[in-house]
Design an enzyme around this catalytic site. Structure first.
Site, mmCIF file in Angstrom:
data_model
loop_
_atom_site.group_PDB
_atom_site.id
_atom_site.type_symbol
_atom_site.label_atom_id
_atom_site.label_comp_id
_atom_site.label_asym_id
_atom_site.label_seq_id
_atom_site.Cartn_x
_atom_site.Cartn_y
_atom_site.Cartn_z
ATOM 1 N N PHE A 1 -12.025 -6.752 13.756
ATOM 2 C CA PHE A 1 -10.911 -7.226 12.945
ATOM 3 C C PHE A 1 -10.553 -6.191 11.879
ATOM 4 O O PHE A 1 -11.416 -5.713 11.153
ATOM 5 C CB PHE A 1 -11.284 -8.560 12.281
ATOM 6 C CG PHE A 1 -10.241 -9.100 11.359
ATOM 7 C CD1 PHE A 1 -9.014 -9.529 11.853
ATOM 8 C CD2 PHE A 1 -10.461 -9.163 9.991
ATOM 9 C CE1 PHE A 1 -8.033 -10.027 10.998
ATOM 10 C CE2 PHE A 1 -9.495 -9.652 9.132
ATOM 11 C CZ PHE A 1 -8.278 -10.092 9.639
ATOM 12 N N GLU B 1 0.815 -1.217 0.000
ATOM 13 C CA GLU B 1 0.000 0.000 0.000
ATOM 14 C C GLU B 1 0.849 1.268 0.000
ATOM 15 O O GLU B 1 0.445 2.279 -0.584
ATOM 16 C CB GLU B 1 -0.946 0.011 1.206
ATOM 17 C CG GLU B 1 -2.051 -1.017 1.153
ATOM 18 C CD GLU B 1 -1.685 -2.336 1.797
ATOM 19 O OE1 GLU B 1 -2.580 -3.188 1.976
ATOM 20 O OE2 GLU B 1 -0.480 -2.529 2.127
ATOM 21 N N LYS C 1 -18.042 -0.595 5.204
ATOM 22 C CA LYS C 1 -18.479 -1.582 4.216
ATOM 23 C C LYS C 1 -19.977 -1.516 3.937
ATOM 24 O O LYS C 1 -20.431 -1.740 2.803
ATOM 25 C CB LYS C 1 -18.088 -2.981 4.691
ATOM 26 C CG LYS C 1 -18.037 -4.033 3.605
ATOM 27 C CD LYS C 1 -17.399 -5.309 4.127
ATOM 28 C CE LYS C 1 -17.263 -6.350 3.032
ATOM 29 N NZ LYS C 1 -16.615 -7.588 3.538
ATOM 30 N N MET D 1 24.010 9.497 3.020
ATOM 31 C CA MET D 1 23.914 10.792 3.682
ATOM 32 C C MET D 1 24.146 10.648 5.180
ATOM 33 O O MET D 1 24.760 11.518 5.817
ATOM 34 C CB MET D 1 22.550 11.442 3.401
ATOM 35 C CG MET D 1 22.478 12.903 3.818
ATOM 36 S SD MET D 1 23.667 13.955 2.934
ATOM 37 C CE MET D 1 22.824 14.159 1.371
#
Length: 611
Positions: free
Chosen positions: A157, A95, A207, A521
């Site tokens: 959940f 994601e 949902k 760096m």
């Protein structure tokens, strides 16, 4: 939203409870009439839509062509609605990759990128990308699934308070708790993301709201709230005062910020500078807004900006900052930033005016619009051509050039690789990067001529941004436009799984890894400020990236000498698909110039012993 209570002795599973809650919410949702029409009835124009279908039709109406995401339970109704859509969905490996791809897509395209994920870990995995877009004012819309409304607050959940988590890092976010609100909320989120100062928005989608039917509502309106109306024109008195300051200046300097690019004001800004012969410095997000091969362009300023840009900022007497938020990597110590200058600050966000650097002449409005206002006033009474000032800026260019040495007895220099890559690619090639030394070299040793060709993570400094950004950029770019990712070995490993997406989609991108076996760096700072104690900075345990690329199905190359650089780059660019070049470069190469954190821009170091 208050937390619900859960019966501790209940033996129902989370899945059973979610199913019951979803069914209950859907049953409670008002439905469109289902009576069959008789012979005299008018035929129905369209069937009732679910919340998910109204979401998809809203995005279609807004012109969305591509989305990036990862499937999951709570977002599944939206994916089901996408099955019948012409919107191209790109399944990412993670994601975070979806959010960076959407961000870069928006940067290149000029329209909001869209990413989506499921609830819980799916939503939290988007957070880094959302925060990145927020820091850089990139227009993006994130859509997240959520557990059914009746279960919110019950620790169900994969439940996370997504709106709560993302409130500090979004321009605005929404909880779409009813099917009838989904379309309008998504439309408003899309419009808000790109209007005024751009930024990320998020819609959290329970949902039951995406499964439930609407009351006949279909496509949501792509409109901002009535209460949101950014000021576009600056006050005329303020414009006149700023024009007088510019006309009275002996050493005026433009500072183009990211807002010049976001506000589609590059052309107006360039013409203003060229018409009046005013030198231009940019910030890193504004790279490309002024062609870097133009005589007036001094490239970008700040911690690792050019010496001549930092000298111009230090010695100018009027600084005209456009769409710039004056972050610490630009200013160094605020008390030493542009110490001789009066500041004209143009910005569409009034919150940025005098936030970090005091604005003597604040001009709130759209960058392009205000520049036109200001140009008209300056043109009417301009007093001189500032030739001596331009000569001084040219002298600094000669005095502090970006250079590096290539001794035969030392490893391949990363700067050489960047210059060779620039020479081999077209002028409009798009460059994405991760974060670190490689990012600075890609910004310093590549000549950018157009806006939206430099795509990087600036404010948040997100390692791993480069590869997923290249994927997003590839989908947004013109078919004949080259896309190159300049990455580091540390950054590449953060999101290298997205190479599988590039292979699956057969994307023509070239990934160039400047592999110095360090988080470079960090190593440079450890050597300079921590007595060379290189704790956790060594990356000599990395895989062989050319072989890893081949394992993914991409074309892999490995280079460690100068003679192979040009031919390998040419072969990689010619390959029809994703390619990865693992350049083994000098592990001790450092990025200079460098202004120590909080230091004065005019006292930049060119070597470590000057820090």
């Amino acid at each position: 939203m208050s937390e619900g209570t859960v019966n501790p002795v209940s033996r129902e599973t989370d899945d059973e409870r979610e199913t019951k809650a979803t069914e209950k919410e859907v049953e409670a949702t008002p439905e469109a009439e289902s009576d069959a029409p008789d012979a005299t009835s008018e035929p129905a124009t369209k069937e009732a839509q679910t919340g998910a279908q109204s979401l998809v039709s809203t995005l279609e109406a807004a012109g969305v062509e591509t989305m990036f995401g990862v499937q999951g339970g709570a977002i599944m109704p939206v994916y089901d609605a996408l099955f019948d859509s012409d919107i191209h969905h790109v399944t990412m490996a993670h994601e975070q990759g979806a959010s960076h791809a959407a961000d870069a897509y928006g940067v290149v395209k000029g329209d909001p990128g869209v990413c989506l994920a499921t609830s819980g870990p799916g939503a939290t995995n988007l957070v880094t990308g959302i925060a990145d877009a927020n820091m850089d004012s990139d227009a993006m819309v994130a859509l997240t699934g959520q557990v059914p409304s009746g279960m919110v607050g019950s620790d169900a959940f994969q439940e996370t308070d997504t709106t709560g988590v993302t409130t500090p890092i979004t321009k605005h976010n929404y909880f779409a708790g009813d099917p009838n609100t989904v379309g309008d909320m998504v439309g408003e989120a899309f419009a808000l993301a790109e209007t005024g100062r751009p930024g990320p928005t998020l819609v959290d989608l329970p949902k039951d709201a995406t499964l439930g039917e609407t009351d006949g509502l279909e496509t949501g309106k792509t409109e901002t709230p009535e209460t949101y109306s950014p000021q576009t024109e600056a006050e005329s008195d303020a414009v006149e005062a700023a024009a007088r300051a510019i006309n009275g200046a002996e050493k005026p300097l433009f500072l183009f910020g990211g807002g010049v690019v976001k506000g589609e004001a590059s052309e107006e800004a360039r013409q203003f500078a060229i018409e009046h012969g005013i030198p231009v410095v940019t910030t890193m997000p504004a790279i490309g807004s002024m062609p870097e091969d133009h005589d007036l362009c001094l490239s970008w300023a700040g911690m690792h900006g050019t010496g001549y840009a930092n000298m111009a900022v230090t010695h100018c007497d009027v600084l005209i900052a456009v769409g710039c938020r004056f972050d610490d990597r630009l200013t160094g110590g605020v008390d030493t930033f542009a110490p001789e200058a009066e500041v004209v600050h143009i910005d569409i966000d009034p919150a940025e005016i005098s936030k970090n650097v005091h604005a003597d002449y604040p001009l709130v409005g759209d960058a392009g619009t205000v520049l036109e206002q200001l140009e008209t006033e300056v043109s009417s009474v301009q007093s001189g051509d500032w030739g001596e000032w331009r000569e001084q800026c040219s002298t600094w260019k000669e005095e502090f050039p970006l250079t590096y040495d290539t001794p035969d007895d030392e490893p391949l220099k990363p700067q050489f690789v960047v210059e060779a890559l620039d020479e081999a690619t077209d002028d409009d090639a798009i460059v994405t990067t991760g974060v670190g030394q490689h990012q600075m070299w890609a910004a310093q040793f590549w000549t950018y001529r157009s806006p939206r060709t430099w795509v990087s993570s600036h404010g948040l400094g997100t390692m791993g941004y480069g590869l997923p950004a290249a994927i997003g950029a590839r989908f947004a770019a013109d078919d004949d436009q080259q896309v190159v990712c300049v990455d580091g070995d540390g950054s590449f490993q953060m999101t290298m799984q997205e190479l599988s997406v590039a292979v699956r989609e057969n994307l023509d991108i070239t990934v160039v890894i400047l592999n110095n076996e360090y988080i470079g760096m960090v190593r440079q700072w450890q050597d300079a400020f921590f007595e060379g104690r290189r704790m956790a900075a060594e990356y000599d345990w990395c895989p062989e990236f050319d072989k890893l690329a081949e394992a993914f199905g991409a074309k892999g190359f490995a280079v460690d000498c100068y003679d192979e650089v040009a031919d390998t780059i040419e072969e990689a660019l010619a390959y029809d698909g994703p390619s990865v070049i693992d350049f083994h470069v000098d592990p001790d190469a450092n990025v200079y110039p460098m202004v120590p954190s909080g230091g004065a821009n005019g006292k930049f170091a060119l070597t470590e012993d000057q820090l």
